[in-house]
Scaffold this active site. Structure first.
Site, PDB file in Angstrom:
ATOM      1  N   PHE A 128       0.871  -1.170   0.000  1.00 13.30           N
ATOM      2  CA  PHE A 128       0.000   0.000   0.000  1.00 13.30           C
ATOM      3  C   PHE A 128       0.915   1.229   0.000  1.00 13.30           C
ATOM      4  O   PHE A 128       1.679   1.432   0.952  1.00 13.30           O
ATOM      5  CB  PHE A 128      -0.821  -0.091   1.292  1.00 13.30           C
ATOM      6  N   GLU A 132       3.486  10.259   1.699  1.00 15.24           N
ATOM      7  CA  GLU A 132       4.600  11.011   1.081  1.00 15.24           C
ATOM      8  C   GLU A 132       5.223  11.924   2.130  1.00 15.24           C
ATOM      9  O   GLU A 132       4.642  12.130   3.197  1.00 15.24           O
ATOM     10  CB  GLU A 132       4.069  11.848  -0.098  1.00 15.24           C
ATOM     11  N   GLY A 134       5.349  15.059   2.406  1.00 13.69           N
ATOM     12  CA  GLY A 134       4.470  16.148   2.867  1.00 13.69           C
ATOM     13  C   GLY A 134       3.025  15.709   3.040  1.00 13.69           C
ATOM     14  O   GLY A 134       2.136  16.557   3.164  1.00 13.69           O
ATOM     15  N   ASP A 245      -9.581   1.892   7.377  1.00 11.11           N
ATOM     16  CA  ASP A 245     -10.555   1.544   8.428  1.00 11.11           C
ATOM     17  C   ASP A 245     -10.317   0.118   8.908  1.00 11.11           C
ATOM     18  O   ASP A 245     -10.378  -0.172  10.098  1.00 11.11           O
ATOM     19  CB  ASP A 245     -11.996   1.644   7.890  1.00 11.11           C
ATOM     20  N   ARG A 248      -6.688  -0.424  10.508  1.00 11.52           N
ATOM     21  CA  ARG A 248      -6.546   0.057  11.893  1.00 11.52           C
ATOM     22  C   ARG A 248      -6.972  -1.006  12.888  1.00 11.52           C
ATOM     23  O   ARG A 248      -6.427  -1.096  13.991  1.00 11.52           O
ATOM     24  CB  ARG A 248      -7.351   1.352  12.065  1.00 11.52           C
ATOM     25  N   ARG A 273      11.034 -12.514  40.766  1.00  8.65           N
ATOM     26  CA  ARG A 273      12.144 -11.758  41.377  1.00  8.65           C
ATOM     27  C   ARG A 273      11.772 -11.250  42.768  1.00  8.65           C
ATOM     28  O   ARG A 273      10.663 -10.760  42.984  1.00  8.65           O
ATOM     29  CB  ARG A 273      12.506 -10.573  40.464  1.00  8.65           C
ATOM     30  N   GLN A 284       2.201  -3.652  46.575  1.00  2.00           N
ATOM     31  CA  GLN A 284       1.094  -3.060  45.810  1.00  2.00           C
ATOM     32  C   GLN A 284       1.600  -2.122  44.716  1.00  2.00           C
ATOM     33  O   GLN A 284       0.946  -1.956  43.687  1.00  2.00           O
ATOM     34  CB  GLN A 284       0.152  -2.306  46.754  1.00  2.00           C
ATOM     35  N   GLU A 368      -0.615   3.810  10.027  1.00  2.47           N
ATOM     36  CA  GLU A 368      -2.025   3.620   9.643  1.00  2.47           C
ATOM     37  C   GLU A 368      -2.959   4.585  10.386  1.00  2.47           C
ATOM     38  O   GLU A 368      -4.066   4.232  10.785  1.00  2.47           O
ATOM     39  CB  GLU A 368      -2.433   2.155   9.827  1.00  2.47           C
TER      40      GLU A 368
HETATM   41  N1  COS Z   1     -14.316   5.608   4.680  1.00  3.63           N
HETATM   42  C1  COS Z   1     -14.791   5.983   3.463  1.00  3.63           C
HETATM   43  N2  COS Z   1     -14.759   7.259   3.037  1.00  3.63           N
HETATM   44  C2  COS Z   1     -14.224   8.179   3.876  1.00  3.63           C
HETATM   45  C3  COS Z   1     -13.701   7.848   5.133  1.00  3.63           C
HETATM   46  C4  COS Z   1     -13.768   6.505   5.540  1.00  3.63           C
HETATM   47  N3  COS Z   1     -13.289   6.113   6.721  1.00  3.63           N
HETATM   48  N4  COS Z   1     -13.246   8.963   5.732  1.00  3.63           N
HETATM   49  C5  COS Z   1     -13.470   9.963   4.860  1.00  3.63           C
HETATM   50  N5  COS Z   1     -14.048   9.478   3.752  1.00  3.63           N
HETATM   51  C6  COS Z   1     -14.432  10.205   2.539  1.00  3.63           C
HETATM   52  C7  COS Z   1     -15.271  11.429   2.894  1.00  3.63           C
HETATM   53  O1  COS Z   1     -16.643  11.097   2.935  1.00  3.63           O
HETATM   54  C8  COS Z   1     -14.932  12.343   1.752  1.00  3.63           C
HETATM   55  O2  COS Z   1     -15.661  11.912   0.620  1.00  3.63           O
HETATM   56  P1  COS Z   1     -16.337  12.932  -0.410  1.00  3.63           P
HETATM   57  O3  COS Z   1     -15.212  13.470  -1.236  1.00  3.63           O
HETATM   58  O4  COS Z   1     -17.282  12.101  -1.189  1.00  3.63           O
HETATM   59  O5  COS Z   1     -17.027  13.999   0.419  1.00  3.63           O
HETATM   60  C9  COS Z   1     -13.472  12.060   1.465  1.00  3.63           C
HETATM   61  O6  COS Z   1     -13.246  10.734   1.953  1.00  3.63           O
HETATM   62  C10 COS Z   1     -12.536  13.023   2.151  1.00  3.63           C
HETATM   63  O7  COS Z   1     -12.852  12.994   3.535  1.00  3.63           O
HETATM   64  P2  COS Z   1     -12.537  14.194   4.511  1.00  3.63           P
HETATM   65  O8  COS Z   1     -13.106  15.459   3.941  1.00  3.63           O
HETATM   66  O9  COS Z   1     -12.937  13.826   5.894  1.00  3.63           O
HETATM   67  O10 COS Z   1     -10.947  14.256   4.382  1.00  3.63           O
HETATM   68  P3  COS Z   1      -9.893  15.112   5.168  1.00  3.63           P
HETATM   69  O11 COS Z   1      -8.842  15.423   4.184  1.00  3.63           O
HETATM   70  O12 COS Z   1     -10.534  16.231   5.918  1.00  3.63           O
HETATM   71  O13 COS Z   1      -9.271  14.148   6.300  1.00  3.63           O
HETATM   72  C11 COS Z   1      -8.552  12.211   7.421  1.00  3.63           C
HETATM   73  C12 COS Z   1      -9.500  12.824   6.422  1.00  3.63           C
HETATM   74  C13 COS Z   1      -7.673  13.165   8.185  1.00  3.63           C
HETATM   75  C14 COS Z   1      -9.404  11.458   8.426  1.00  3.63           C
HETATM   76  C15 COS Z   1      -7.699  11.255   6.561  1.00  3.63           C
HETATM   77  O14 COS Z   1      -6.874  12.029   5.730  1.00  3.63           O
HETATM   78  C16 COS Z   1      -6.881  10.289   7.331  1.00  3.63           C
HETATM   79  O15 COS Z   1      -7.384   9.286   7.818  1.00  3.63           O
HETATM   80  N6  COS Z   1      -5.566  10.570   7.424  1.00  3.63           N
HETATM   81  C17 COS Z   1      -4.642   9.621   7.963  1.00  3.63           C
HETATM   82  C18 COS Z   1      -4.050   8.843   6.844  1.00  3.63           C
HETATM   83  C19 COS Z   1      -3.352   7.646   7.333  1.00  3.63           C
HETATM   84  O16 COS Z   1      -3.882   6.862   8.111  1.00  3.63           O
HETATM   85  N7  COS Z   1      -2.127   7.471   6.852  1.00  3.63           N
HETATM   86  C20 COS Z   1      -1.360   6.314   7.151  1.00  3.63           C
HETATM   87  C21 COS Z   1      -1.091   5.621   5.855  1.00  3.63           C
HETATM   88  S1  COS Z   1      -0.597   3.985   6.002  1.00  3.63           S
HETATM   89  S2  COS Z   1       1.094   4.028   6.992  1.00  3.63           S
END
Ligand code: COS
Length: 396
Positions: A128, A132, A134, A245, A248, A273, A284, A368
């Protein structure tokens, strides 16, 4: 009483119980004995990938019609927990293997699923590639582009912290196909590991889970066609977040395994020990923190297995998954910290396993979705629910 008997056990169905027991036996025989060596030598365990294939662990998330076990998320959590308790690195590799299957399950075509999930069954990972330099927490801020080129697109950019990078047969790369459309301009592409222009050019030297590969991926003019798109064009961010989702919950299961390993070490050492003429646990000051960890670990298990069960029932698990990851990773942190404390000076020195677990657990609050992101997701939901309730009251 055995230390593990105190911790709450999830009620598993027959299939999940069988797989949990199988995972525990394989982990005890093959993964636990190498845990210290993998950490010391920062070595990726190719032999464990062969074991995944041999024992069916490579197909836990692959559907039965494609030759996998097609297990429930509850069963997968039980397996990831067992493997992580034996070797944190191997648990993380297994969880990353499973994660690679998720975008294909959600959005893959029949041909993509057959090819890539078939490869996964043979131990060839699907990685996956989202993060990046930034764009870590702010996933929508990626700058890798996929611009129209001939019969497809040309991908240019750089991905960091790619799990299994270098050992994967395929990468799910997220890139901007519409640079002006923000979160709605990102597309997921399945890119073969041997594609021209794709280079793994660095491996991170990490604090913990040192048996895993975490890599830098450069993409320079990588050509892809519509056959490479996973899911819908410009809907890749949603696919990534749906995948995370589920990821996590499996990170929460890794946390359970590490917390359990740390708790068992801490409890055994507290009984073994003696200081001031009696076992440590008779104080405790030692018994109470152990009691707290046993309680927190039980609660983390309840959250994690309930989030997994909710997924298996077909429910959206963004919120229970966020709670499970947030809590389980922090319990793993506290459990490892307590194990180090109870071991005292030994706990600060190699090769004490408590020392390794202390380093291994640290990533769980980062990858994640960092703990701050889980709190952000939950905080937004709290605001939304209060506003929805207020609006319903006004409308009533
Ligand atoms: N499942 C499905 N769709 C989702 C979702 C989820 N859990 N969370 C958000 N969405 C959808 C939203 O409904 C929105 O869709 P539309 O464009 O149709 O409106 C879109 O995704 C963007 O969502 P949102 O506006 O909430 O995005 P943001 O940029 O405000 O932030 C966060 C979303 C911060 C929650 C997200 O960027 C995130 O989870 N960041 C962490 C990333 C991460 O875990 N990185 C690790 C990578 S693997 S090491």
């Amino acid at each position: 009483m055995k230390a593990k008997d105190v911790i709450w056990e999830p009620r598993l169905d027959a299939e999940a119980t069988e797989w949990k027991e199988r995972a525990r036996a394989v982990a005890a025989e093959r993964f636990a004995p190498l845990a210290e060596e993998l950490d010391r030598e920062q070595r990726y365990p190719h032999e464990h990938i062969e074991t995944f294939v041999e024992t069916g662990l490579s197909g836990i998330l692959v559907p039965r019609e494609l030759g996998g076990a097609g297990l429930s998320m509850v069963a997968i959590c039980a397996i990831v927990e067992e493997v992580s308790a034996a070797c944190s690195s191997t648990g993380a590799i297994l969880a990353a293997h499973a994660l690679g299957a998720v975008p294909l399950q959600i959005g893959g075509t029949v041909a993509q699923r057959e090819t890539m999930l078939g490869d996964l069954l043979q131990g060839k990972a699907v990685s996956f590639a989202l993060t990046e330099r930034g764009a870590g927490s702010d996933a929508a801020a990626i700058t890798t582009t996929a611009l129209a080129d001939g019969d497809g697109w040309r991908i240019d950019g750089e991905k960091i912290y790619v799990g299994n990078g270098g050992a994967a047969a395929h990468y799910i790369v997220f890139a901007k196909t519409d640079v002006d459309a923000g979160p709605r301009g990102i597309t997921a592409f399945a890119v073969p590991g041997d594609a021209a222009g794709l280079v793994v050019d660095r491996y991170e030297d990490k604090m913990g889970i040192r048996g895993t590969l975490t890599s830098n991926l450069r993409l320079e003019g990588v050509h892809v066609t519509p056959a490479n798109i996973v899911g819908e064009e410009n809907r890749g961010l949603k696919l990534a977040l749906q995948t995370l989702d589920l990821g996590r919950v499996s990170v929460a299961a890794q946390g359970l395994g590490i917390a359990l390993a740390a708790y068992r070490l801490a409890a055994a050492e507290a009984v073994r020990r003696e200081t001031f003429g009696k076992p440590l646990i008779e104080n405790q000051g030692i018994a109470f923190p152990l009691a707290d960890i046993a309680t927190e670990l039980s609660a983390a298990r309840m959250l994690t297995y309930e989030a997994a069960a909710a997924h298996d029932r077909g429910e959206r698990i963004s919120l229970p998954g966020a709670m499970a990851k947030l809590y389980s990773s922090e319990v793993a942190h506290r459990a490892a910290d307590l194990a180090v404390q109870i071991y005292g000076g030994d706990g600060f020195c190699k090769p004490c396993p408590a020392e390794r677990l202390y380093r291994d657990q640290r990533i769980l609050q980062i990858y994640e979705g960092a703990s701050e992101i889980q709190r952000l997701v939950l905080g937004r939901a709290i605001g939304d629910s209060v506003r929805a309730e207020a609006a319903a009251t006004v409308g009533a």
